[in-house]
Design a protein around this motif. Structure first.
Motif: not given
Length: 272
Positions: A32-33, A55
């Motif tokens: 993630p991220d 994202r």
């Protein structure tokens, strides 16, 4: 704009089953991220499930018809559609040098090349997911001792932990491929560099697997012959080197670490 016509020369098989597309898109959640780069989005069947993840997201597509379709149906991607050949891209510039997740329904005719490129940019790609031909997925995940274990297995597993996630049947594509497909996830391990000469390691792996039916003492001889021809280097006596027990096995029986050890032995053999 009407649907894009699949092009055989590009290896296009468009996924049409939405639950499968979402399942593949969700594999990026394992890392993630960080930004996401999707290779070969086609008509955006996976893309539509990645966009809501909020994202930073770019797609790279070589097919001009697909690019036109994406611009019409996904206007929010307008500034993030890269019309290029992924295999020729300089990935250091894609997200200004920041790491990203690589994903896609990869063209089957170049999937191995995509993963070798991933290895070249492993410092930027902590996670790679996507769908490929089942046979290639099995090679990526194969362990020593099985027929699927080969060059791709060793070189990818040196830097990535490989998970075979699920199988996909031909009927969910247009046109249906003649083979089954599979979804994989590759996650970077802690190895930053092998404890050996990496270029020599690749040569050892490729040379021996090119004659995988032979014992290692026979399959490694072409490499030794090449090394013997280097100017200014005296060819050593190979008798003791070729007599070591490791070389009585076949390449598919050696672990990644054993290939590293063998590479160091080759280096030491020529340093005498």
């Amino acid at each position: 704009m009407k649907s894009v016509r699949p092009k055989k020369f590009l290896g296009q098989h468009f996924l049409t089953h939405l639950p499968t597309a979402q399942a593949i898109a969700d594999t990026v959640d394992a890392c993630p991220d960080i930004p996401i780069l999707e290779v070969g989005p086609g008509m955006g069947v996976m893309t539509q499930f990645i966009i809501p993840k909020k994202r930073e997201f770019k797609v790279v597509e070589i097919d001009f018809e697909s690019v036109a379709y994406l611009r019409e149906h996904f206007p929010e991607l307008e500034d993030n559609i890269i019309e290029d050949d992924f295999l020729k891209m300089h990935l250091d510039h894609t997200f200004d040098g920041r790491p990203f997740v690589l994903t896609g329904n990869y063209p089957y005719n170049i999937s191995s090349q995509i993963f070798f490129k991933m290895l070249d940019y492993r410092h930027l790609i902590p996670c790679c997911t996507g769908m490929i031909q089942k046979e290639v997925a099995e090679r990526l995940a194969a362990k020593p001792g099985c027929k699927a274990y080969g060059i791709l297995s060793v070189l990818v597993q040196l830097y990535y932990d490989v998970d075979y996630l699920f199988t996909v049947e031909p009927g969910v594509f247009n046109p249906p491929p003649k083979v089954r497909s599979a979804v994989v996830r590759m996650t970077r391990n802690q190895v930053t560099a092998p404890d050996c000469d990496e270029q020599l390691l690749r040569r050892v792996v490729k040379t021996t697997f090119n004659q995988r039916r032979k014992m290692m003492r026979g399959s490694i001889k072409p490499l030794l012959h090449e090394l013997d021809q280097r100017p200014g280097v005296a060819a050593p006596d190979h008798t003791a080197f070729l007599a070591q027990p490791l070389l009585t096995r076949r390449p598919e029986q050696l672990s990644v670490q054993e290939f590293i050890d063998l590479t160091n032995q080759v280096s030491a053999h020529y340093a005498q």
